[in-house]
Structure formats: C-alpha cells, structure tokens
Design an enzyme around this catalytic site. Structure first.
Site, short mmCIF file in Angstrom:
data_model
loop_
_atom_site.label_atom_id
_atom_site.label_comp_id
_atom_site.label_asym_id
_atom_site.label_seq_id
_atom_site.Cartn_x
_atom_site.Cartn_y
_atom_site.Cartn_z
N GLU A 175 -68.42 79.16 -12.70
CA GLU A 175 -68.80 78.09 -13.64
C GLU A 175 -70.23 78.11 -14.10
O GLU A 175 -70.59 77.22 -14.93
CB GLU A 175 -68.36 76.93 -13.23
CG GLU A 175 -66.81 76.57 -12.93
CD GLU A 175 -66.03 76.34 -14.14
OE1 GLU A 175 -66.73 76.48 -15.41
OE2 GLU A 175 -64.67 76.00 -14.02
N GLU A 204 -59.63 86.99 7.11
CA GLU A 204 -60.59 86.09 7.82
C GLU A 204 -60.84 86.01 9.31
O GLU A 204 -61.89 86.01 9.79
CB GLU A 204 -60.17 84.74 7.63
CG GLU A 204 -58.98 84.19 8.55
CD GLU A 204 -58.87 82.73 8.41
OE1 GLU A 204 -58.86 81.91 9.49
OE2 GLU A 204 -58.59 82.33 7.28
#
Length: 302
Positions: free
Chosen positions: A85, A116
């Site tokens: 953004e 992960e």
C-alpha cells in the site's frame, strides 16, 4: 511443543466464547465485536515502543534504508499487504518497504506446509533482497515463537540491521532478538488459537502506525493530506484533483491542467502554483527541504 503452546496467551481458551457454538448468528457477531473492541486498548499500551520504532524507521528512510517485514501465515500476509500500500499512498519505490513471507508469494493465497518451521529459510530470503545494516527488520509472529521469524531476526542482528519484534505474547522468543519489542496483549481468541482474529487486527493496527508514522515524519503528507499520492486509478486521479483544488483554491479544471504540467505530482503542483515557479524548480525546492511541503511553504518567496 504442547507445553510451549499451553504457555501462550494466544493459544489459551477464551471463557467468553466457551459456548459460542450454541449462539445465534447475531450473538456470535456481537461477541466477536465485543472482543475486537479490546484490541485498540491493547495496542495503546505499546504506544511508546511504536513511536520509538517510527522514529528509527524514519531515520533509516532518510539515509536510504528500507523497512522489511518478515512473517509467516497471517503475519506474513499482513506485512506484504502494508508494504504494497505504500507506493500508491506515499509515492515510494516498491523496494522501500518490503514484505517477506515464509513460503514466498504462493503463501499469500494458500498455506505452504512447514514453511514457517525452517529458520534457515529466512536467512536465504533476506539475503535474496540484500538485507543490509542500513535496513530495519520487523519480525512479526503473534505467537512469538515462529522459527522462520526467529531465524530472520538472528540473521538481521548478525549483519547489523535494526531489529523490531511484534508479537501478542509478552515474554516471547522474539524479545531478546529485538532492539524494540512491541507486544500488544489482546488475550485469547474467540476461536482458540485463531490468531488471524484479534492478534491479526492488532498486528495490522501496529503496521499502519509504523508506515504511516514514518511517512509523515519524512514529509509525505501536508497536514493530513496524502500529497505524495501516486494516482494509479480514476479514484486517485479524482482525489489528486480535489486535493490540489482545495489546498490552493483553484477550480477542478485548473487543478487538472496544473497536474498535467506536473506529471500528476500534487506536491509539485502546489509549489508551482504558490511559489510561481516551474515544475523542475519546484521539485528542487522540495528536495532542499527534504520533501516537507509545510516547511517549504513557511519560507517567504524571494
């Protein structure tokens, strides 16, 4: 592993939702909303640490450093979201704020099994983007124990990058690896362990503060106006035109013409109009004040 999970606030059972499967849809929605209302207060307890992080990030930006978010699952996705953004909102280059997620881009839309669990993968991924001592790494792990994030923070420290930890568990494994630790304690989730909920909301709030605060500090706004917006769609083009019109007091048509002269740069257009200079001169004047429009406009014209 089981003992470790039992000690995590985010994995605990929430007494308020113990009978949630017997509630109506309206009651479920209201209960979730009541729990979400606790998040802002939890984030507020971390205001001083967040503000300290904002200033560190802004300082690194001023010296051409970067902000790197690192996470897995929801935490990684939120980092990528916030980073993506920044270019349209603040006219920043895509490499200035970067989101790195365990498992790579594919993990944005589906779970990558075991991604992960490998700390060494984080070192590999950070080396790929040339993490340096001039950068800030924000390791995001709501549990505070994600191996991928721990590995990334260790690597960042080894090369001298500034490290910030973000978790929703107080005494977590990120803390000793982080020069600044941000830990909003939101409590157990409505669905036990579903950290995409309150913990995810808290994470997004903190990330908003980090980037927005740092961008404001380096002059990316004029008051509360996003004068460095990159108009990549019709909505943003209209916003740019309206913003320029209101700030300098000209018609929408005049604003549109001025923006065309300035390659769509609102900040440049404001300086051109008020200081009565060319776009090229306006850009240099902004460089001379490190992009701070308010500082420039406070200087009398010669």
């Amino acid at each position: 592993m089981l003992n470790q999970l039992n000690q995590l606030t985010t994995e605990a059972s929430n007494p308020a939702s113990a009978q949630i499967d017997s509630l109506s849809a309206l009651q479920i929605v209201q209960l979730i909303n009541q729990q979400d209302a606790l998040v802002a207060a939890a984030v507020n307890t971390q205001a001083e640490m967040i503000a300290e992080a904002v200033d560190v990030i802004a300082d690194r930006f001023r010296s051409n450093g970067r902000l790197i978010y690192l996470g897995a699952g929801t935490s990684g996705r939120l980092g990528v979201l916030d980073a993506s953004e920044c270019p349209p909102t603040f006219r920043t280059p895509p490499e200035m704020v970067v989101g790195v997620i365990a498992g790579g881009p594919e993990a944005l839309t589906r779970a990558i099994e075991g991604a992960e669990d490998h700390p060494e993968f984080a070192e590999r991924d950070l080396a790929k983007i040339n993490l340096s001592s001039n950068d800030v790494l924000v390791g995001i792990a709501t549990s505070g124990r994600t191996p991928y994030v721990i590995g990334g923070l260790k690597y960042a420290r080894s090369i001298g990058a500034f490290t910030i930890g973000l978790s929703c568990n107080p005494n977590c494994q990120l803390r000793p690896l982080s020069q600044i630790m941000i830990a909003p304690i939101v409590g157990p989730e409505i669905v036990s362990g579903s950290t995409r909920m309150k913990a995810g909301t808290a994470t997004k709030m903190v990330l908003n503060m980090l980037t927005t605060g740092a961008m404001i500090r380096i002059g990316k706004t004029y008051g509360n106006r996003m004068v460095d917006v990159r108009a990549t769609n019709e909505k943003l083009v209209a916003r740019s035109r309206q913003m320029l019109s209101e700030i300098v007091g000209i018609s929408g048509d005049q604003a549109e013409q001025l923006l065309q002269q300035c390659d769509g740069e609102v900040k440049t257009a404001i300086v051109v109009h008020i200081k009565e200079v060319s776009p090229q001169t306006a850009r240099q004047m902004l460089v001379d004040v490190d992009g701070h429009l308010s500082r420039l406009l406070a200087t009398p014209s010669e």
